[in-house]
Design a protein around this motif. Structure first.
Motif, PDB file in Angstrom:
ATOM      1  N   ALA B   2       0.992  -1.050  -0.336  1.00  0.00           N
ATOM      2  CA  ALA B   2       0.054  -0.289  -0.219  1.00  0.00           C
ATOM      3  C   ALA B   2       0.711   0.843   0.321  1.00  0.00           C
ATOM      4  O   ALA B   2       0.521   2.346  -0.370  1.00  0.00           O
ATOM      5  CB  ALA B   2      -0.529   0.097   1.133  1.00  0.00           C
ATOM      6  N   ARG B   5       2.235   1.343  -3.047  1.00  0.00           N
ATOM      7  CA  ARG B   5       1.230   2.287  -4.163  1.00  0.00           C
ATOM      8  C   ARG B   5       1.194   3.803  -4.306  1.00  0.00           C
ATOM      9  O   ARG B   5       0.830   5.138  -4.906  1.00  0.00           O
ATOM     10  CB  ARG B   5       0.293   1.692  -4.195  1.00  0.00           C
ATOM     11  N   LEU B   6       1.124   4.167  -2.667  1.00  0.00           N
ATOM     12  CA  LEU B   6       1.195   5.199  -2.474  1.00  0.00           C
ATOM     13  C   LEU B   6       1.529   6.531  -2.646  1.00  0.00           C
ATOM     14  O   LEU B   6       1.898   7.503  -3.240  1.00  0.00           O
ATOM     15  CB  LEU B   6       0.813   5.504  -0.954  1.00  0.00           C
ATOM     16  N   THR B   9       1.981   6.725  -6.511  1.00  0.00           N
ATOM     17  CA  THR B   9       0.571   8.149  -6.488  1.00  0.00           C
ATOM     18  C   THR B   9       1.322   9.367  -7.273  1.00  0.00           C
ATOM     19  O   THR B   9       1.106  10.808  -7.119  1.00  0.00           O
ATOM     20  CB  THR B   9      -0.486   8.185  -5.356  1.00  0.00           C
ATOM     21  N   ILE B  13       2.026  12.569  -9.162  1.00  0.00           N
ATOM     22  CA  ILE B  13       0.976  13.728  -9.218  1.00  0.00           C
ATOM     23  C   ILE B  13       2.137  14.536  -8.905  1.00  0.00           C
ATOM     24  O   ILE B  13       2.151  15.793  -9.385  1.00  0.00           O
ATOM     25  CB  ILE B  13      -0.044  13.791  -7.483  1.00  0.00           C
ATOM     26  N   LEU B  16       3.691  16.046 -12.134  1.00  0.00           N
ATOM     27  CA  LEU B  16       3.208  16.720 -12.760  1.00  0.00           C
ATOM     28  C   LEU B  16       3.027  18.176 -12.464  1.00  0.00           C
ATOM     29  O   LEU B  16       2.884  19.433 -13.108  1.00  0.00           O
ATOM     30  CB  LEU B  16       1.470  16.239 -13.290  1.00  0.00           C
ATOM     31  N   LEU B  17       2.397  18.503 -10.660  1.00  0.00           N
ATOM     32  CA  LEU B  17       2.496  19.420 -10.357  1.00  0.00           C
ATOM     33  C   LEU B  17       3.469  20.201 -10.384  1.00  0.00           C
ATOM     34  O   LEU B  17       3.978  21.728 -10.657  1.00  0.00           O
ATOM     35  CB  LEU B  17       2.017  19.494  -8.925  1.00  0.00           C
TER      36      LEU B  17
END
Lengths: 547, 188
Positions: B2, B5-6, B9, B13, B16-17
């Motif tokens: 988990a 995955r976090l 992610t 993000i 991209l930011l």
């Protein structure tokens, strides 16, 4: 051979002016216009692009090759000027990045498809133990294995949840087949696949030691079990929750960031050539906008309104264009002349401004704006108090009671005072309404000044005690010796008179807050305070404080 | 699993930011100059007083080359400051030189008169000097060392601290690592 090659541009030029024009156009089309947004030099109507086209033309006539012409512009504006940068160095990345992205995308799709295929039920019944298949079918029928202990940790819990998931899939598969949504072939293939996976799970479960009673104590009965539905949420939902949570977080952060950045960095386009970007974050304010396009239309009222709006927003070129257009249609329009006068006065063209006001007053002797404008120019810039008073008194009789009338009364009073104190005479005497000098720092305090800080140059009227200063100049991170000048533009109360005697104090403020005096601030007073406005060589030494 | 995955992610993000923030925080009009450290392009300028001046004749002195236009608000903003600086520095092996571009002769002369400018100024009617110096936003100022090499470029308004320190560097032949930026007006 080389000689022949070097002759090619010259020969091609020799074939006539049309070829030359075409060659200029081709080169210009490859160059980016430095003052436009994504326009080539060939397409841009800007003055700079025209000059660049003329330079291309002259360089080609001199016999330079297109490569040499391109290299000339690259040497002045960098690779930026090429609309298609040469694939070298960092620019190479621009060329190969799309292909890398494409390859990455293909690999990603292959990865997803492979994973999907691997997750599909596989294995043939012949590969599985028939006894275990029978057991799967038995358990499926009796529903004994659907109780899932959610708090069972470790491999046993994982296997039990996987078993429950497979049984759910099998039940749904059966349902879909009965409902006619699956062909028999697909149904059998998929059922065999799930059964094979379930047998593998059962094998693994049997190989593990049985779960301890406390671990199995907290079993739950799945929701809807009485209806024959299975606890599909047990294994699938957490994964979906993760995906949804990630998407939600991304959208939230993306939205907030976009909101902040867009709000801070976009602005209204004032013309088709203008950029919507480049305001707060990029540090280019309104003044960096290009000149607005020519205003179209023949309606005088609309043009005047447009001009007034532009005037109020301090968009001088647009305002001038609108008023000029009005004047081209009606040469004696008093409003247009009056506004032109205000713009000219603001730009320092005093005589032209007076001419414009006089034209407005010739058309309409009671034109309030022209009376006000000419009065203020006569008073502030021409030092003609009598002429100014005459205009403003006339304006006073025309205006209805209100704030404007009060303001004019105050200005007239100020004129009277100014004359009484001889201020106007003084301003006539001095060539310039400025105080100039050099600020230095005491060598003893030089060590305590580590650079930075804000320097305030403060002028207070000699006759007054306390209250706001007459003028303040703020200089960030000063270096000494510092040459300064304090003028009308630095006044705290615009509109009042910048004349007379003032006391000059300078303060090097450590925290930059003009309202607080910190221990580290260094102060300097002009040793001959008070001083006449217009004096030169008002040299000040910062020599107090700094401890 | 988990956490992994976090982590992935968040990485996606944030990347991209980061790209988004970079895109919004850069000035789309800004053109970095390749001229710092290079020899200053030579030119002959006809001054408003009728005399002609060649840049190469100024070898041996630090040159403050300011490119301006009368219609440019930031040029008006800095005009008085430049004259004050010139009065303070003219004795120190320094030459101030103004090049007026994209302007009418009358407007340029009015500007010089209005701000009481006394250092030499001339017009560049063809725009050749402007293009030779890669000008795109005015005022643009080039600091040239006594050997005729550009040591610093500043796009936009500048004040006494920069004028003083960069001319001092030019006299000592110190080439700046990057150019400076203030409030500017794109040329037309």
């Amino acid at each position: 051979m080389l000689w022949m090659l070097s002759c090619i541009p010259a020969l091609s030029l020799g074939t006539g002016p049309t070829d030359l024009e075409e060659q200029v156009r081709v080169i210009a089309a490859e160059l980016r216009c430095p003052v436009c947004q994504n326009l080539s030099v060939a397409d841009s109507p800007s003055e700079l692009a025209q000059q660049m086209r003329a330079i291309i033309d002259s360089q080609l006539r001199e016999g330079k090759s297109p490569e040499q012409v391109r290299a000339y512009f690259v040497s002045k504006y960098g690779e930026w000027v090429l609309l298609s940068p040469t694939p070298r160095g960092f620019s190479l990345l621009l060329w190969i990045l799309p292909y890398i992205a494409l390859a990455g995308g293909i690999l990603f799709v292959i990865f997803i498809v492979r994973r999907w295929v691997q997750n599909r039920p596989k294995g043939r019944p012949s590969e599985a133990d028939p006894d275990l298949i029978q057991r799967v079918r038995r358990e499926l029928a009796t529903e004994t294995a659907w109780d899932v202990a959610i708090d069972v940790e470790g491999p046993q819990g994982t296997l039990m949840r996987e078993r429950a998931r497979l049984y759910t899939e099998l039940r749904e598969l059966e349902f879909d087949f009965q409902a006619g949504r699956l062909s028999k072939l697909d149904y059998e293939e998929m059922r065999h696949g799930y059964e094979a996976q379930a047998t593998a799970i059962l094998k693994d479960l049997d190989a593990l030691p049985p779960a301890t009673p406390p671990q199995l104590a907290a079993k739950i009965a799945p929701e809807g079990r009485e209806n024959g539905q299975l606890p599909s949420s047990v294994n699938v939902v957490p994964r979906r929750v993760w995906i949804f949570a990630a998407i939600a977080i991304f959208l939230l952060i993306f939205g907030v960031t976009l909101g902040i950045f867009l709000g801070k960095s976009l602005r209204l386009r004032t013309s088709p050539e203008d950029s919507i970007t480049g305001d707060f974050l990029t540090g280019t304010g309104n003044e960096s906008r290009p000149s607005p396009p020519e205003i179209e239309g023949t309606d005088i009222g609309a043009l005047l309104n447009r001009g007034r709006a532009a005037f109020e927003q301090k968009q001088w070129p647009q305002a001038i264009e609108a008023f000029k257009k009005v004047l081209s249609m009606e040469a004696n329009h008093p409003d247009a002349h009056a506004y032109m006068g205000l713009i000219l006065a603001g730009a320092g063209h005093v005589d032209s401004a007076m001419l414009a006001f006089n034209r407005a007053l010739t058309s309409d002797p009671n034109h309030a704006l022209a009376l006000w404008g000419s009065g203020m120019v006569l008073f502030r810039q021409k030092d003609d108090a009598n002429g100014a008073r005459q205009n403003l008194k006339k304006l006073l009789t025309l205006l209805p009671p209100g704030a404007h009338k009060e303001q004019i009364r105050k200005t007239l009073l100020e004129m009277g005072k100014g004359e009484g104190k001889g201020e106007i005479k003084q301003t006539k005497k001095t060539a310039d309404h400025r105080i100039q000098g050099v600020i230095t720092i005491d060598p003893k305090l030089q060590a305590t000044h580590q650079g930075g800080g804000i320097l305030f140059i403060i002028a207070r009227r000699a006759a007054t005690q306390g209250g706001p200063p007459l003028a303040v100049k703020r200089i960030a991170s000063p270096t000494f010796p510092l040459s300064y000048s304090l003028s009308k533009e630095n006044m705290m109360i615009p509109g009042s008179s910048f004349a007379g005697r003032v006391n000059i104090v300078v303060r090097l403020d450590k925290d930059g807050d003009p309202l607080t005096r910190g221990a580290g601030d260094i102060i300097g007073n002009y040793h001959k305070n008070p001083v006449e406005i217009g004096s030169q060589n008002v040299d000040i030494v910062l020599n107090e404080g700094g401890q | 699993m988990a956490w992994r995955r976090l982590g992935i992610t968040l990485l996606v993000i944030l990347s991209l930011l980061g790209i988004l923030a970079y895109g919004f925080s850069r000035d789309p009009r800004y053109i970095p100059t390749p001229l710092i450290g290079s020899p200053a392009p030579n030119f002959t300028l006809t001054l408003f007083n009728g005399k002609t001046l060649k840049l190469e004749d100024l070898r041996g002195k630090a040159v403050f080359l300011n490119i301006w236009a009368s219609w440019c608000p930031p040029c008006r903003e800095e005009a008085r400051e430049l004259e004050v600086a010139w009065q303070n520095l003219k004795e120190k092996d320094t030459v101030f030189l103004g090049v007026n571009i994209q302007d009418t002769k009358q407007d340029a002369q009015d500007f010089i008169k209005q701000f009481g400018i006394t250092y030499p100024n001339g017009r560049d009617p063809s725009g050749r000097i402007a293009v030779d110096y890669g000008v795109w936003g005015i005022p643009e100022t080039f600091f040239i060392d006594p050997q005729g090499r550009i040591t610093y470029k500043h796009v936009g308004t500048l004040g006494w601290p920069i004028i003083h320190s960069k001319l001092d560097e030019a006299r000592r032949r110190v080439v700046s690592a990057k150019e400076g930026k203030g409030s500017y007006q794109p040329i037309r």
